[in-house]
Design an enzyme around this catalytic site. Structure first.
Site, short mmCIF file in Angstrom:
data_model
loop_
_atom_site.label_atom_id
_atom_site.label_comp_id
_atom_site.label_asym_id
_atom_site.label_seq_id
_atom_site.Cartn_x
_atom_site.Cartn_y
_atom_site.Cartn_z
N MET A 1 49.06 38.52 35.02
CA MET A 1 48.57 38.42 33.65
C MET A 1 47.68 39.60 33.32
O MET A 1 46.83 40.00 34.11
CB MET A 1 47.83 37.11 33.44
CG MET A 1 48.74 35.91 33.34
SD MET A 1 47.91 34.48 32.64
CE MET A 1 49.33 33.38 32.45
N SER A 2 47.89 40.16 32.14
CA SER A 2 47.12 41.31 31.69
C SER A 2 47.10 41.30 30.16
O SER A 2 48.09 40.91 29.52
CB SER A 2 47.75 42.61 32.19
OG SER A 2 47.16 43.73 31.55
N SER A 3 45.99 41.75 29.59
CA SER A 3 45.93 41.87 28.14
C SER A 3 46.97 42.85 27.62
O SER A 3 47.40 42.78 26.47
CB SER A 3 44.53 42.31 27.72
OG SER A 3 43.56 41.36 28.12
N ARG A 4 47.38 43.81 28.47
CA ARG A 4 48.35 44.82 28.05
C ARG A 4 49.79 44.33 28.12
O ARG A 4 50.69 45.02 27.66
CB ARG A 4 48.19 46.08 28.90
CG ARG A 4 46.89 46.85 28.61
CD ARG A 4 46.84 48.17 29.37
NE ARG A 4 45.77 49.03 28.90
CZ ARG A 4 44.56 49.12 29.45
NH1 ARG A 4 44.26 48.37 30.50
NH2 ARG A 4 43.64 49.93 28.95
N VAL B 1 46.00 35.67 38.54
CA VAL B 1 46.77 34.64 37.84
C VAL B 1 48.04 35.28 37.31
O VAL B 1 48.01 36.37 36.74
CB VAL B 1 45.95 34.02 36.69
CG1 VAL B 1 46.78 33.01 35.92
CG2 VAL B 1 44.69 33.36 37.26
N GLN C 1 38.85 48.25 41.15
CA GLN C 1 37.60 48.01 40.43
C GLN C 1 36.66 47.14 41.26
O GLN C 1 35.45 47.40 41.33
CB GLN C 1 37.89 47.34 39.09
CG GLN C 1 36.67 46.89 38.33
CD GLN C 1 37.01 46.27 36.99
OE1 GLN C 1 37.27 46.98 36.03
NE2 GLN C 1 37.03 44.95 36.93
N ALA D 1 44.91 33.42 30.44
CA ALA D 1 44.67 32.42 31.48
C ALA D 1 43.94 33.02 32.69
O ALA D 1 43.22 32.30 33.39
CB ALA D 1 45.98 31.79 31.92
N HIS E 1 41.48 35.24 32.52
CA HIS E 1 40.06 35.17 32.16
C HIS E 1 39.57 33.72 32.22
O HIS E 1 38.44 33.45 32.65
CB HIS E 1 39.85 35.72 30.75
CG HIS E 1 40.21 37.16 30.59
ND1 HIS E 1 41.34 37.57 29.94
CD2 HIS E 1 39.58 38.29 31.00
CE1 HIS E 1 41.41 38.89 29.94
NE2 HIS E 1 40.36 39.36 30.58
N GLN F 1 41.08 39.55 41.20
CA GLN F 1 41.69 40.33 42.27
C GLN F 1 42.72 41.32 41.74
O GLN F 1 42.98 42.34 42.38
CB GLN F 1 42.34 39.38 43.28
CG GLN F 1 43.16 40.06 44.38
CD GLN F 1 42.32 40.97 45.26
OE1 GLN F 1 41.14 40.71 45.47
NE2 GLN F 1 42.93 42.04 45.77
#
Length: 287
Positions: free
Chosen positions: A184-187, A176, A153, A35, A37, A148
């Site tokens: 939220m993180s892919s990891r 998010v 980065q 979410a 992304h 954010q």
């Protein structure tokens, strides 16, 4: 939605979309979309007539021993999400396509690239800056969208855009979060149920810092000490860094009288997570 794997085809497609003066937005990703992304894609769609998304797990930003090989790859689900969001172009090059002769040149943002994640992951931001610079050259976007959550980065890429005069407007979208507050993180999918609960200490510590900064009697040294003590006592959490820095330079702040990035990175189990908030001290307070 057009899926493209070669640089030449992507460059041609992007030129075609921009030929009538329409603005093109770019959302760079490493896939495993969620979410967070989706929010970037939607921001791009609101700003630009056309939207391109890159999916590339960039080997340059992984140090030896990090999770390059095991990094989640969810190609079909990613394409389904992007199709539903009305993305025009998906650029998914192979490493050989993007780095055909290995890596012959790098983009490195000196000083700032060695702070926060750059200190604990040497070479990480060099890899990030190099791949994003290549994507800017290939896509030629008018706007680029980042989250954010990756505040360090963001600072590095802003410095790169400024220093190298990229004609790109960078937009930073809010972090998010899951319903319980975890960024939220892919990891996050690496976490066991127990670790998932332990990871909530990162967000809780940021909430604690926000309250501390609002207290007139708190100095930088005092709030940092309390923050480190809280995280040191949190079950299952192994601290990498917890710092109060200027959000542009990533240098430690001496006074809590201006915008301050409160950034944390920690391992929960074997998973490294990051989070942050940007705080404003009460007007007129210097401490």
């Amino acid at each position: 939605m057009q899926i493209i794997h070669s640089i030449s085809e992507m460059r041609s497609a992007c030129l075609g979309l921009r030929s009538n003066g329409a603005e093109l937005g770019l959302v760079p990703t490493m896939g495993a979309l969620h979410a967070g992304h989706r929010s970037l894609v939607r921001a791009a769609r609101e700003t630009c007539r056309h939207v391109a998304v890159s999916i590339f797990v960039n080997p340059l930003q992984f140090a030896p021993g990090e999770d390059l090989e095991s990094y989640p790859r969810t190609w079909e689900a990613d394409l389904d999400l992007l199709q539903r969001e009305g993305v025009d172009l998906v650029f998914a090059p192979s490493a050989k396509e993007l780095y055909p002769n290995g890596t012959e040149a790098f983009v490195e943002v000196s000083a700032i690239g060695s702070r926060l994640d750059g200190a604990s992951r040497p070479g990480h931001f060099r890899g990030v800056a190099t791949v994003v610079a290549k994507l800017f050259h290939i896509v030629g976007p008018d706007h680029a969208f980042f989250g954010q959550k990756d505040a360090a980065q963001v600072a590095v890429l802003r410095a790169m855009i400024r220093a190298l005069d990229f004609p790109v407007q960078m937009s930073v979208c809010p972090t998010v979060r899951e319903e319980d507050g975890l960024a939220m993180s892919s990891r996050n999918r690496y976490l066991s149920p127990e670790e998932r609960q332990q990871a909530l200490a990162l967000r809780a510590s940021l909430d604690m810092m926000e309250l501390a900064v609002m207290q007139d009697s708190s100095s930088v040294a005092t709030v940092r000490s309390k923050w480190h003590a809280y995280l040191a006592a949190a079950p299952g959490v192994r601290l990498d860094y917890a710092e109060l820095v200027d959000p542009t330079t990533l240098l430690p702040v001496e006074h809590l009288n201006a915008e301050t990035l409160v950034a944390v990175a920690a391992w929960v189990g074997t998973t490294r997570l990051i989070d942050n908030v940007v705080l404003q001290a009460p007007r007129g307070i210097v401490r």
